[in-house]
Scaffold this motif. Structure first.
Motif, mmCIF file in Angstrom:
data_model
loop_
_atom_site.group_PDB
_atom_site.id
_atom_site.type_symbol
_atom_site.label_atom_id
_atom_site.label_comp_id
_atom_site.label_asym_id
_atom_site.label_seq_id
_atom_site.Cartn_x
_atom_site.Cartn_y
_atom_site.Cartn_z
ATOM 1 N N LEU A 366 0.805 -1.208 0.000
ATOM 2 C CA LEU A 366 0.000 0.000 0.000
ATOM 3 C C LEU A 366 0.845 1.269 0.000
ATOM 4 C CD1 LEU A 366 -2.235 -1.558 2.673
ATOM 5 C CD2 LEU A 366 -3.130 -0.895 0.449
ATOM 6 N N ILE A 367 0.488 2.183 -0.892
ATOM 7 C CA ILE A 367 1.021 3.542 -0.909
ATOM 8 C C ILE A 367 -0.094 4.429 -0.371
ATOM 9 C CG2 ILE A 367 2.099 5.335 -2.303
ATOM 10 C CD1 ILE A 367 3.603 2.662 -2.328
ATOM 11 N N LEU A 368 0.105 5.027 0.793
ATOM 12 C CA LEU A 368 -0.950 5.729 1.509
ATOM 13 C C LEU A 368 -0.650 7.220 1.552
ATOM 14 C CD1 LEU A 368 -1.165 3.162 4.434
ATOM 15 C CD2 LEU A 368 -2.600 3.242 2.384
ATOM 16 N N ALA A 369 -1.464 8.000 0.862
ATOM 17 C CA ALA A 369 -1.254 9.444 0.772
ATOM 18 C C ALA A 369 -2.358 10.183 1.504
ATOM 19 C CB ALA A 369 -1.212 9.875 -0.696
ATOM 20 N N ASP A 370 -1.979 11.255 2.206
ATOM 21 C CA ASP A 370 -2.962 12.063 2.906
ATOM 22 C C ASP A 370 -2.397 13.469 3.095
ATOM 23 O OD1 ASP A 370 -5.665 11.293 4.593
ATOM 24 O OD2 ASP A 370 -4.670 13.080 5.376
ATOM 25 N N LEU A 371 -3.300 14.438 3.196
ATOM 26 C CA LEU A 371 -2.878 15.818 3.441
ATOM 27 C C LEU A 371 -2.163 15.935 4.775
ATOM 28 C CD1 LEU A 371 -2.983 18.781 2.473
ATOM 29 C CD2 LEU A 371 -5.200 18.972 3.623
ATOM 30 N N ARG A 372 -2.577 15.116 5.742
ATOM 31 C CA ARG A 372 -1.958 15.124 7.065
ATOM 32 C C ARG A 372 -1.039 13.894 7.181
ATOM 33 N NH1 ARG A 372 -6.789 15.164 11.106
ATOM 34 N NH2 ARG A 372 -7.558 13.655 9.570
ATOM 35 N N PRO A 373 0.263 14.090 7.163
ATOM 36 C CA PRO A 373 1.187 12.951 7.144
ATOM 37 C C PRO A 373 1.081 12.070 8.383
ATOM 38 C CG PRO A 373 2.369 15.024 7.506
ATOM 39 C CD PRO A 373 0.975 15.386 7.115
ATOM 40 N N GLU A 374 0.692 12.663 9.530
ATOM 41 C CA GLU A 374 0.613 11.848 10.737
ATOM 42 C C GLU A 374 -0.509 10.812 10.640
ATOM 43 O OE1 GLU A 374 -1.860 15.588 11.410
ATOM 44 O OE2 GLU A 374 0.068 15.044 10.505
ATOM 45 N N THR A 375 -1.611 11.157 9.969
ATOM 46 C CA THR A 375 -2.696 10.181 9.834
ATOM 47 C C THR A 375 -2.343 9.106 8.807
ATOM 48 O OG1 THR A 375 -3.854 11.511 8.172
ATOM 49 C CG2 THR A 375 -4.415 11.897 10.492
ATOM 50 N N ALA A 376 -1.612 9.489 7.771
ATOM 51 C CA ALA A 376 -1.141 8.483 6.809
ATOM 52 C C ALA A 376 -0.209 7.490 7.497
ATOM 53 C CB ALA A 376 -0.437 9.163 5.633
ATOM 54 N N GLU A 377 0.631 7.992 8.384
ATOM 55 C CA GLU A 377 1.537 7.122 9.129
ATOM 56 C C GLU A 377 0.766 6.183 10.041
ATOM 57 O OE1 GLU A 377 4.619 5.139 10.597
ATOM 58 O OE2 GLU A 377 4.820 6.624 8.992
ATOM 59 N N GLN A 378 -0.289 6.676 10.675
ATOM 60 C CA GLN A 378 -1.103 5.833 11.550
ATOM 61 C C GLN A 378 -1.768 4.701 10.759
ATOM 62 O OE1 GLN A 378 -3.786 8.640 13.347
ATOM 63 N NE2 GLN A 378 -2.170 9.625 14.578
ATOM 64 N N THR A 379 -2.281 5.032 9.580
ATOM 65 C CA THR A 379 -2.883 3.981 8.745
ATOM 66 C C THR A 379 -1.833 2.977 8.303
ATOM 67 O OG1 THR A 379 -4.574 5.514 7.943
ATOM 68 C CG2 THR A 379 -4.216 3.534 6.650
ATOM 69 N N ALA A 380 -0.651 3.467 7.966
ATOM 70 C CA ALA A 380 0.431 2.572 7.551
ATOM 71 C C ALA A 380 0.795 1.602 8.674
ATOM 72 C CB ALA A 380 1.651 3.379 7.128
ATOM 73 N N GLN A 381 0.858 2.097 9.893
ATOM 74 C CA GLN A 381 1.182 1.230 11.022
ATOM 75 C C GLN A 381 0.104 0.174 11.223
ATOM 76 O OE1 GLN A 381 4.004 1.018 12.688
ATOM 77 N NE2 GLN A 381 4.842 2.675 11.412
ATOM 78 N N ALA A 382 -1.161 0.564 11.065
ATOM 79 C CA ALA A 382 -2.263 -0.395 11.202
ATOM 80 C C ALA A 382 -2.180 -1.468 10.118
ATOM 81 C CB ALA A 382 -3.601 0.335 11.139
ATOM 82 N N CYS A 383 -1.810 -1.074 8.907
ATOM 83 C CA CYS A 383 -1.676 -2.041 7.811
ATOM 84 C C CYS A 383 -0.516 -3.000 8.067
ATOM 85 C CB CYS A 383 -1.480 -1.307 6.487
ATOM 86 S SG CYS A 383 -2.933 -0.404 5.916
ATOM 87 N N LYS A 384 0.559 -2.487 8.651
ATOM 88 C CA LYS A 384 1.705 -3.341 8.949
ATOM 89 C C LYS A 384 1.354 -4.374 10.008
ATOM 90 C CE LYS A 384 5.058 0.194 7.587
ATOM 91 N NZ LYS A 384 6.055 1.197 8.030
ATOM 92 N N LEU A 385 0.513 -3.985 10.962
ATOM 93 C CA LEU A 385 0.058 -4.948 11.962
ATOM 94 C C LEU A 385 -0.753 -6.064 11.325
ATOM 95 C CD1 LEU A 385 -0.977 -2.592 14.908
ATOM 96 C CD2 LEU A 385 1.020 -4.099 14.802
ATOM 97 N N ALA A 386 -1.397 -5.761 10.192
ATOM 98 C CA ALA A 386 -2.154 -6.775 9.455
ATOM 99 C C ALA A 386 -1.264 -7.607 8.549
ATOM 100 C CB ALA A 386 -3.259 -6.102 8.640
ATOM 101 N N GLY A 387 0.044 -7.336 8.582
ATOM 102 C CA GLY A 387 0.995 -8.124 7.793
ATOM 103 C C GLY A 387 1.321 -7.563 6.432
ATOM 104 N N ALA A 388 0.881 -6.356 6.134
ATOM 105 C CA ALA A 388 1.105 -5.771 4.811
ATOM 106 C C ALA A 388 2.296 -4.815 4.845
ATOM 107 C CB ALA A 388 -0.137 -5.026 4.343
ATOM 108 N N THR A 389 2.836 -4.547 3.678
ATOM 109 C CA THR A 389 3.846 -3.508 3.509
ATOM 110 C C THR A 389 3.135 -2.216 3.141
ATOM 111 O OG1 THR A 389 5.463 -5.133 2.735
ATOM 112 C CG2 THR A 389 5.899 -2.816 2.229
ATOM 113 N N ALA A 390 3.440 -1.130 3.858
ATOM 114 C CA ALA A 390 2.738 0.135 3.628
ATOM 115 C C ALA A 390 3.707 1.298 3.715
ATOM 116 C CB ALA A 390 1.612 0.308 4.644
ATOM 117 N N HIS A 391 3.484 2.303 2.853
ATOM 118 C CA HIS A 391 4.373 3.461 2.767
ATOM 119 C C HIS A 391 3.537 4.732 2.849
ATOM 120 C CE1 HIS A 391 7.236 0.476 1.144
ATOM 121 N NE2 HIS A 391 6.226 0.083 0.383
ATOM 122 N N PRO A 392 3.700 5.551 3.905
ATOM 123 C CA PRO A 392 2.919 6.786 4.027
ATOM 124 C C PRO A 392 3.558 7.944 3.254
ATOM 125 C CG PRO A 392 4.251 6.461 5.988
ATOM 126 C CD PRO A 392 4.507 5.276 5.105
#
Length: 606
Positions: A366-392
């Motif tokens: 997942l490539i996760l883009a958002d106007l607020r980088p801190e929320t993109a990072e939070q989603t990325a961390q949640a995706c990583k807990l699900a076993g996925a690779t994610a980049h905010p």
């Protein structure tokens, strides 16, 4: 007249050069009295890649792929027994998979006596390579295996037996669908009729027309041997020697050889579902699914070559594993959309966040883009807990220049995305006459121009890559539900809807799906941040709190929208009204628009 003659001569020379193929160095290998013609390219001191063709091809199948592989590897192709310049044993028994696997090992040991070889097989070339990698001997002789459009017949036979002994609806659907696709193999078991049919089809021009008709294969890309008609008929022995035997008495074995399984979703002969039990028997398995057809070496040779090179690089201890290989790894069982690269805008909250989590569970990167980088990072961390690779990433989708740069960075760092979800959106409520120019510009910059930019930039990348993809644009039920209080928002979302429908038609020929998702009342943070034009701050806050409370009581959560998005991607849906009121409103606007106009007069906000 003279120019026409010169042009014709040049064209003929070009076709002859293509037909001749690369400047192969010729050789031969003999196994149990059967001579196999071999063809070499590249520096023999480099690791060896062994290319194995299927029916009714010869080493010419690899014409567009071998030269690029030879820049880094010693490339060897050979005409399998019964094809091209190799011997043609009489009868059926010499064409059993056990004999063909012996041929593969004989060639491997001759062309690379001191090191294991990397094997790439297509169609029956893949089938016989599966037989080879399933033997203990493969542990020291085969370094890796790329399987293209060719199953392990023992796996397929076991899948059939499991479906008969423990039938489930899924098993029965798989067996029924594959039986239809494989019906021609029953014809090939007959003694005379298939010979007559293949004699008629065996002319190179006729075969090229057939491939173009069934798969859109460019005729100029198809390179066949002069022995095509003979190859078609002698190759029938492959079907007669192996199909019934393997399906009746499968002997599924485990292989420890690293395997990349390239699954073509539009394969006319092989349904993707038949590969579902491969992880049971391949301990080191990667899988790449693409909306392509059976003859991938002809239709998308550059894509296949890049795929092979990435996988070979991943087998090296000195090179970093390419991202495309990392996300294709299969640890337990293949999942729909597993290994896809996904870009989501507005991924920090609401529908974007839930869509990211849903796709993370399916094995996407997942490539996760958002106007607020801190929320993109939070989603990325949640995706990583699900076993996925994610980049905010931080991104303002209304900034076209920044969006273009973001798309280029994604391509350069991660590759061309398979799926893009243009989700970022804002709202403006109240009357159109009361909204400020700044509100108007921001609304259309995010909701419409941002969607168009994302679709255009990533759509161009998908078209250039040539193996399809999917774009999801988040519209709204407001797109077909006129309202005096949401006129500007509705018009921005109506633009998204019609743009998506139009883009779907434009990209259909490239096998790129486009979906417009139209949610109704969904409990997300967008309401609490919606400005209401024409009101003083105190009244605006009161109205917004009232709307927010209503949306929360409605209780339709964004994860339910995310589930509809995933389903739309998997089934390539065009327009998806999500909530009950969206589905009702969509039909009212289509069949009784006067009701929509009456309802539009009601004040929602402002």
């Amino acid at each position: 007249m003279y120019l026409h003659r010169v042009y014709s001569e040049v064209t003929l020379m070009a076709e002859q050069a293509l037909q001749a193929g690369p400047d192969w160095r010729r050789g031969s290998v003999t196994n149990d009295g059967v001579r196999l013609a071999t063809f070499h390219l590249g520096d023999e001191s480099n690791p060896t890649v062994l290319l194995v063709h299927g029916w009714p091809d010869t080493h010419h199948l690899w014409t567009h792929i071998a030269p690029r592989l030879a820049e880094k590897y010693h490339v060897v192709a050979y005409d399998c027994r019964g094809f091209g310049e190799s011997d043609r044993p009489r009868g059926v028994k010499p064409y059993r998979l056990s004999e063909l696997a012996d041929d593969l090992f004989a060639v491997a040991e001759e062309v690379s006596p001191d090191a294991p070889v990397h094997v790439v097989g297509h169609d029956w070339g893949s089938v016989q390579a599966w037989e080879a990698v399933s033997r203990p001997r493969a542990r020291t002789r085969i370094a890796s295996f790329v399987s293209v459009s060719g199953p392990n017949l023992d796996h397929l036979g076991q899948l059939l037996h499991d479906g008969v002994s423990h039938p489930t609806p899924r098993h029965l659907r798989t067996i029924a669908a594959q039986s239809v696709s494989s019906s021609y193999t029953g014809l090939f078991q007959l003694p005379v009729l298939p010979n007559l049919l293949l004699t008629a089809m065996g002319a190179p021009a006729a075969w090229k027309r057939f491939l173009h008709a069934v798969e859109g294969t460019p005729p100029e890309n198809v390179v066949v041997a002069d022995t095509l008609r003979r190859d078609m008929i002698s190759g029938l022995a492959l079907y007669r020697a192996n199909i019934r035997q393997k399906l009746r008495r499968p002997n599924a074995r485990i292989t420890t050889v690293p395997v990349l399984q390239v699954v073509n979703e539009r394969d006319i002969a092989l349904r993707p579902a038949i590969y579902e039990n491969t992880p049971t028997y391949a301990s080191k398995l990667w899988r790449r699914d693409t909306p392509t057809g059976h003859w991938l070496p002809y239709t998308h040779p550059d894509y296949l070559t890049d795929t092979i090179l990435d996988f070979l690089a991943a087998q090296s201890d000195t090179s970093p594993t390419p991202a495309s290989v990392e996300r294709a790894r299969v640890f337990t069982e293949p999942r729909p959309l597993a290994g896809k690269l996904v870009v989501i805008t507005g991924a920090g909250s609401g529908i974007g966040r839930e869509t990211a989590l849903a796709l993370a569970e399916r094995g996407c990167e997942l490539i996760l883009a958002d106007l607020r980088p801190e929320t993109a990072e939070q989603t990325a961390q949640a995706c990583k807990l699900a076993g996925a690779t994610a980049h905010p990433y931080e991104l303002d989708v209304a900034d076209t220049e920044a969006f273009v740069a973001f798309a280029e960075e994604v391509r350069d760092r991660h590759g061309v995305p398979d799926i893009v979800v243009n989700n970022a959106g804002i709202a403006v409520a109240g009357g159109a006459l009361d909204a400020t120019d700044e509100q108007l510009d921001r609304l259309f910059g995010v909701n419409l121009r941002g969607v168009i930019t994302g679709s255009r930039e990533f759509g161009r990348q998908m078209v250039e890559r040539g193996v399809g993809g999917h774009i999801v644009n988040i519209s709204s039920a407001a797109a077909f539900t006129p309202s005096r209080s949401l006129g500007l928002y509705s018009s921005s979302k109506a633009g998204v809807l019609l743009f998506s429908e139009s883009l779907r038609a434009e990209l259909a020929e490239h096998r790129i799906g486009v979906t417009a998702i139209c949610p109704g009342i969904v409990d997300t943070a967008i309401v609490s941040s919606t400005p209401i034009a024409g009101l003083d701050p105190e009244t605006e806050k009161s109205q917004r709190d009232r709307l927010n409370s209503f949306y929360q009581r409605r209780g339709f959560t964004p994860d339910r929208v995310a589930a509809e998005i995933v389903s739309a991607i998997e089934h390539n849906k065009a327009v998806v009204p999500v909530t009950p009121e969206a589905k009702i409103g969509y039909r009212i606007y289509r069949f009784a628009p006067w009701l929509s106009r009456i309802g539009a007069r009601r004040k929602v906000a402002g």
